[in-house]
Design a protein around this motif. Structure first.
Motif, short mmCIF file in Angstrom:
data_model
loop_
_atom_site.label_atom_id
_atom_site.label_comp_id
_atom_site.label_asym_id
_atom_site.label_seq_id
_atom_site.Cartn_x
_atom_site.Cartn_y
_atom_site.Cartn_z
N ASN A 98 73.77 9.68 17.60
CA ASN A 98 73.46 9.18 18.93
C ASN A 98 72.11 8.46 18.99
N GLY A 99 71.45 8.32 17.84
CA GLY A 99 70.14 7.68 17.79
C GLY A 99 68.98 8.64 17.98
N GLY A 100 69.27 9.92 18.18
CA GLY A 100 68.21 10.93 18.31
C GLY A 100 67.55 11.17 16.96
N THR A 101 66.28 11.54 16.99
CA THR A 101 65.57 11.75 15.73
C THR A 101 64.95 13.14 15.66
N ALA A 102 64.76 13.58 14.42
CA ALA A 102 64.08 14.85 14.14
C ALA A 102 63.21 14.62 12.92
N THR A 103 62.15 15.42 12.81
CA THR A 103 61.23 15.32 11.69
C THR A 103 61.28 16.62 10.89
N VAL A 104 61.30 16.49 9.57
CA VAL A 104 61.21 17.68 8.72
C VAL A 104 59.76 18.17 8.79
N ILE A 105 59.59 19.41 9.24
CA ILE A 105 58.23 19.96 9.40
C ILE A 105 57.90 21.00 8.32
N LEU A 106 58.91 21.46 7.61
CA LEU A 106 58.71 22.40 6.50
C LEU A 106 59.86 22.17 5.52
N ALA A 107 59.52 21.77 4.29
CA ALA A 107 60.55 21.44 3.31
C ALA A 107 60.65 22.50 2.22
N ASP A 108 61.79 22.49 1.57
CA ASP A 108 62.02 23.27 0.35
C ASP A 108 61.85 24.78 0.51
N VAL A 109 62.43 25.34 1.55
CA VAL A 109 62.49 26.79 1.66
C VAL A 109 63.68 27.23 0.81
N ALA A 110 63.39 27.91 -0.29
CA ALA A 110 64.42 28.24 -1.27
C ALA A 110 65.34 29.35 -0.78
N ALA A 111 66.62 29.21 -1.12
CA ALA A 111 67.62 30.26 -0.88
C ALA A 111 68.49 30.32 -2.12
N SER A 112 69.19 31.42 -2.31
CA SER A 112 69.99 31.58 -3.52
C SER A 112 71.17 30.60 -3.56
N ASN A 113 71.59 30.11 -2.41
CA ASN A 113 72.73 29.20 -2.36
C ASN A 113 72.36 27.83 -1.78
N GLY A 114 71.10 27.44 -1.94
CA GLY A 114 70.71 26.12 -1.48
C GLY A 114 69.26 26.05 -1.06
N VAL A 115 69.01 25.17 -0.11
CA VAL A 115 67.63 24.94 0.35
C VAL A 115 67.64 24.67 1.85
N ILE A 116 66.56 25.08 2.50
CA ILE A 116 66.40 24.86 3.94
C ILE A 116 65.21 23.94 4.16
N HIS A 117 65.40 22.95 5.06
CA HIS A 117 64.31 22.11 5.52
C HIS A 117 64.23 22.32 7.04
N ALA A 118 63.13 22.85 7.53
CA ALA A 118 62.98 23.08 8.97
C ALA A 118 62.73 21.76 9.69
N ILE A 119 63.39 21.58 10.82
CA ILE A 119 63.22 20.35 11.61
C ILE A 119 62.77 20.70 13.03
N ASP A 120 62.14 19.71 13.68
CA ASP A 120 61.54 19.97 15.00
C ASP A 120 62.42 19.63 16.19
N THR A 121 63.61 19.13 15.94
CA THR A 121 64.53 18.73 17.02
C THR A 121 65.96 18.99 16.58
N VAL A 122 66.81 19.40 17.50
CA VAL A 122 68.22 19.60 17.19
C VAL A 122 68.88 18.22 17.16
N VAL A 123 69.57 17.91 16.06
CA VAL A 123 70.31 16.65 15.99
C VAL A 123 71.74 16.90 16.46
N MET A 124 72.33 15.88 17.06
CA MET A 124 73.65 16.06 17.68
C MET A 124 74.69 15.10 17.12
N PRO A 125 75.90 15.62 16.87
CA PRO A 125 77.00 14.72 16.46
C PRO A 125 77.53 13.97 17.67
N LYS A 126 78.37 12.99 17.40
CA LYS A 126 78.99 12.24 18.52
C LYS A 126 79.93 13.14 19.27
#
Length: 194
Positions: A166-194
């Protein structure tokens, strides 16, 4: 007779010495085994999966509540790997009043699942990989989400930005939080699908 008594005494001393040695050895082995078990238990401590990592961080309590309500705990606890662009509590607080509460209602389960899975990408993409992909694709890199939509990743002042459908934006505010099955990047805004 003296010889027999002397030999008997020596044999007795030998038996006592040998049995004491065996007892010490057994105690030593027991201590080493228990010490080794204690060390193994400490050393084997595993990084939790994505849900476990998020649950352990108070900044993701709204996200965890939503994941549980959407019945996605098992999915996000699976083998993966997954990359999750995880909105923190402040990101959810930016939504219009009542939005989170509405999404958590049982009749909105499909919409909630859609919003949450829009934040998940199949595969593990750490920050360096994401930045390389953006730089190698003329400053913008589109990723397909588990929900089926697309998020465009870009850089702004060295920070990774997400642009939703929808053109909304979010910024990664914390990157590379490790998990056993992947990685988490914290963002400052909820992004929305169409």
């Amino acid at each position: 007779m003296k010889l027999v008594k002397t030999i008997s005494a020596l044999v007795l001393v030998g038996v006592i010495t040998a049995s004491c040695g065996q007892k010490k050895e057994a105690e030593s082995t027991e201590m080493n085994d228990s010490t080794a078990v204690g060390m193994d238990a400490t050393m084997v401590e595993e990084t939790p999966n994505i849900v476990g990592v998020a649950s352990a961080n108070e900044d993701f309590s709204t996200l965890v509540t939503a994941v549980k309500a959407a019945d996605l705990v098992e999915t996000l606890s699976g083998d993966g790997p997954f990359t999750v662009f995880a909105p923190n509590n402040a990101a959810f607080a930016k939504l219009p009043a009542g939005t989170v509460e509405s999404l958590l209602e049982p009749e909105n389960l499909d919409k909630l699942k859609s919003v949450l899975t829009y934040h998940v990408v199949a595969g593990k993409f750490d920050a360096a990989t994401v930045i390389d992909a953006i730089n190698n694709n003329n400053g913008k890199y589109s990723v397909a989400t588990v929900q089926g939509g697309t998020i465009v990743l870009s850089l702004n002042d060295g920070k990774v930005m997400l642009t939703d459908a929808n053109g909304g934006t979010a910024t990664v505010i914390l990157a590379d939080v490790a998990a056993s099955n992947g990685v988490i990047h914290a963002i400052d805004t909820v992004v929305m699908p169409k």
